[in-house]
Design a protein around this motif. Structure first.
Motif, PDB file in Angstrom:
ATOM      1  N   UNK A  48      10.356  75.413  -7.091  1.00 17.16           N
ATOM      2  CA  UNK A  48      11.668  75.261  -6.455  1.00 17.16           C
ATOM      3  C   UNK A  48      12.753  76.006  -7.215  1.00 17.16           C
ATOM      4  N   UNK A  49      12.605  76.121  -8.547  1.00 19.00           N
ATOM      5  CA  UNK A  49      13.570  76.894  -9.341  1.00 19.00           C
ATOM      6  C   UNK A  49      13.515  78.369  -8.960  1.00 19.00           C
ATOM      7  N   UNK A  50      12.305  78.886  -8.821  1.00 14.50           N
ATOM      8  CA  UNK A  50      12.133  80.302  -8.488  1.00 14.50           C
ATOM      9  C   UNK A  50      12.686  80.594  -7.099  1.00 14.50           C
ATOM     10  N   UNK A  51      12.451  79.666  -6.163  1.00 14.99           N
ATOM     11  CA  UNK A  51      12.990  79.827  -4.810  1.00 14.99           C
ATOM     12  C   UNK A  51      14.518  79.826  -4.844  1.00 14.99           C
ATOM     13  N   UNK A  52      15.095  78.937  -5.638  1.00 17.69           N
ATOM     14  CA  UNK A  52      16.555  78.866  -5.758  1.00 17.69           C
ATOM     15  C   UNK A  52      17.120  80.175  -6.300  1.00 17.69           C
ATOM     16  N   UNK A  53      16.484  80.725  -7.329  1.00 21.42           N
ATOM     17  CA  UNK A  53      16.962  81.973  -7.921  1.00 21.42           C
ATOM     18  C   UNK A  53      16.849  83.147  -6.953  1.00 21.42           C
ATOM     19  N   UNK A  54      15.913  83.067  -6.040  1.00 24.46           N
ATOM     20  CA  UNK A  54      15.717  84.165  -5.085  1.00 24.46           C
ATOM     21  C   UNK A  54      16.879  84.304  -4.111  1.00 24.46           C
ATOM     22  N   UNK A  55      17.664  83.223  -3.970  1.00 22.25           N
ATOM     23  CA  UNK A  55      18.777  83.255  -3.028  1.00 22.25           C
ATOM     24  C   UNK A  55      18.495  82.551  -1.727  1.00 22.25           C
ATOM     25  N   UNK A  56      17.358  81.838  -1.654  1.00 15.64           N
ATOM     26  CA  UNK A  56      16.990  81.151  -0.416  1.00 15.64           C
ATOM     27  C   UNK A  56      18.023  80.100  -0.014  1.00 15.64           C
ATOM     28  N   UNK A  57      18.713  79.534  -1.010  1.00 15.55           N
ATOM     29  CA  UNK A  57      19.705  78.491  -0.731  1.00 15.55           C
ATOM     30  C   UNK A  57      21.114  78.950  -1.090  1.00 15.55           C
ATOM     31  N   UNK A  58      21.342  80.243  -1.010  1.00 13.50           N
ATOM     32  CA  UNK A  58      22.612  80.797  -1.502  1.00 13.50           C
ATOM     33  C   UNK A  58      23.830  80.225  -0.800  1.00 13.50           C
ATOM     34  N   UNK A  59      23.662  79.724   0.422  1.00  9.01           N
ATOM     35  CA  UNK A  59      24.804  79.191   1.170  1.00  9.01           C
ATOM     36  C   UNK A  59      25.371  77.937   0.524  1.00  9.01           C
ATOM     37  N   UNK A  60      24.567  77.251  -0.310  1.00  6.45           N
ATOM     38  CA  UNK A  60      25.066  76.028  -0.935  1.00  6.45           C
ATOM     39  C   UNK A  60      25.035  76.076  -2.468  1.00  6.45           C
ATOM     40  N   UNK A  61      24.817  77.267  -3.026  1.00  6.73           N
ATOM     41  CA  UNK A  61      24.799  77.409  -4.485  1.00  6.73           C
ATOM     42  C   UNK A  61      25.761  78.522  -4.891  1.00  6.73           C
ATOM     43  N   UNK A  67      20.042  77.677 -14.321  1.00  3.41           N
ATOM     44  CA  UNK A  67      19.001  77.039 -13.506  1.00  3.41           C
ATOM     45  C   UNK A  67      18.362  75.846 -14.220  1.00  3.41           C
ATOM     46  N   UNK A  68      17.439  75.222 -13.498  1.00  5.18           N
ATOM     47  CA  UNK A  68      16.633  74.143 -14.065  1.00  5.18           C
ATOM     48  C   UNK A  68      17.041  72.778 -13.572  1.00  5.18           C
ATOM     49  N   UNK A  69      16.179  72.150 -12.748  1.00  8.04           N
ATOM     50  CA  UNK A  69      16.478  70.829 -12.200  1.00  8.04           C
ATOM     51  C   UNK A  69      15.847  69.699 -13.006  1.00  8.04           C
ATOM     52  N   UNK A  70      14.937  70.030 -13.930  1.00  9.77           N
ATOM     53  CA  UNK A  70      14.131  68.978 -14.547  1.00  9.77           C
ATOM     54  C   UNK A  70      13.999  69.205 -16.044  1.00  9.77           C
ATOM     55  N   UNK A  71      14.270  68.166 -16.814  1.00 13.53           N
ATOM     56  CA  UNK A  71      14.137  68.258 -18.263  1.00 13.53           C
ATOM     57  C   UNK A  71      14.494  66.941 -18.914  1.00 13.53           C
ATOM     58  N   UNK A  72      14.279  66.862 -20.218  1.00 10.61           N
ATOM     59  CA  UNK A  72      14.566  65.647 -20.970  1.00 10.61           C
ATOM     60  C   UNK A  72      15.275  66.008 -22.268  1.00 10.61           C
ATOM     61  N   UNK A  73      16.094  65.083 -22.752  1.00 11.18           N
ATOM     62  CA  UNK A  73      16.786  65.302 -24.015  1.00 11.18           C
ATOM     63  C   UNK A  73      17.394  64.008 -24.518  1.00 11.18           C
ATOM     64  N   UNK A  74      18.205  64.111 -25.555  1.00 10.84           N
ATOM     65  CA  UNK A  74      18.869  62.944 -26.135  1.00 10.84           C
ATOM     66  C   UNK A  74      20.373  63.176 -26.166  1.00 10.84           C
TER      67      UNK A  74
END
Length: 328
Positions: A48-61, A67-74
């Motif tokens: 989904x990140x790669x698709x987002x970067x391609x511009x598939x959702x450019x109308x709302x981004x 980028x990056x929708x998923x991760x963990x930290x403190x």
């Protein structure tokens, strides 16, 4: 006092992930009131990140973005008493995981228990949460009901199979290659079908003759959706959550089976429409399943943020089986 810097992967134009990602070193700004800053440990690179970067959702981004929708930290800095420094969290609700630190609204930071590792926590949101919510929130559940899961060899497909089995459902796995039919030997599946096999149409016909299936969880779309719809019981449920074929569901799908209860499922839409406590409850359920060994994400490789181009190339190659992590 020496200025603090952080590194981020920035996108200023849409296109091929290998061409548009740029690492930037930036000064750390003062944290606004009411926000928290998360020192990221790991992030994932999802399709989904790669698709987002391609511009598939450019109308709302809007450009530019990290980028990056998923991760963990403190939590490394906090303006919220409910999230003290040191709290492990999943900072979701927006992009921005591909950087050393992420500024976040507290309502989008969900706590992670100590018994789940950073690596498993980093991969616990996009696939496991989607799977859990489809089975527990979207599916009209009844013990023992038969359901079809296509692209069952994918990360989310295997998670769905394991969760469904644990819940007492009877999953039927569909794969595209003969070598993937053996992936489910340790799972409780009713059947494993190979859609590229010459006997596949007959296998579907046998399923229909034996009573059909109560629900289909489809992430492929296109003609496969139309083919599977014929196996659904009258009034059966069709949950659509992906378009791996790149082709929409044909209009004849609805004309041929107007009785089908059809729905699109989007993780973001569900999370954004529920209270934080409810989302945290479901995340806690995912974490418990990880701890109990019901589900686990296979990690194929790790790359430091400085090697994000290599990580992107590894994802696009499709040669590594499992998730690819960015070490932040």
């Amino acid at each position: 006092m020496k200025e603090q810097l952080f590194t981020r992967a920035m996108v200023r134009e849409f296109g091929d992930i290998r061409d548009i990602l740029r690492l930037e070193s930036c000064p750390l700004p003062e944290l606004p009131a009411g926000k928290v800053r998360v020192k990221m440990a790991f992030a994932t690179i999802n399709p989904s990140d790669i698709i987002t970067l391609s511009g598939a959702y450019r109308s709302r981004i809007a450009l530019p973005f990290v980028p990056g929708f998923e991760g963990v930290g403190s939590v490394s800095e906090s303006r919220d008493p409910q999230l003290p420094v040191g709290t492990r969290v999943l900072p979701v609700g927006s992009m921005g995981a591909w950087q050393n630190v992420k500024e976040s609204e507290p309502q989008w930071c969900f706590t992670v228990p100590d018994f789940v590792s950073d690596r498993q926590a980093a991969t616990s949101y996009v696939n496991p949460m989607t799977a859990l919510l489809m089975l527990k929130e979207e599916l009209d559940f009844a013990p023992g009901m038969r359901i079809i899961i296509n692209a069952a060899n994918s990360a989310i497909g295997r998670t769905l199979i394991r969760m469904a089995s644990q819940m007492g459902l009877a999953p039927i796995a569909i794969v595209r290659r003969a070598e993937n039919t053996g992936l489910f030997a340790a799972d409780r599946t009713e059947r494993v079908l190979n859609s590229s096999d010459g006997g596949y149409p007959q296998a579907l016909a046998e399923l229909k003759a034996s009573g059909g299936v109560a629900a289909i969880l489809d992430c492929i779309g296109g003609e496969e959706s139309l083919q599977l719809a014929e196996v659904l019981t009258p009034g059966g449920q069709f949950i659509h959550y992906g378009l791996l074929s790149g082709r929409p569901i044909p209009a004849t799908f609805w004309r041929s089976r107007p009785d089908i209860r059809f729905s699109n499922f989007h993780l973001r839409m569900w999370v954004h429409s529920h209270e934080k406590a409810r989302v945290q409850q479901r995340i806690d359920e995912v974490m418990a399943m990880i701890s109990d060994g019901i589900i686990a994400t296979e990690i194929a490789a790790e790359f430091p943020l400085e090697q994000i181009q290599l990580a992107a190339a590894a994802v696009l190659s499709g040669e590594l089986k499992g998730k690819i992590l960015l070490r932040l």
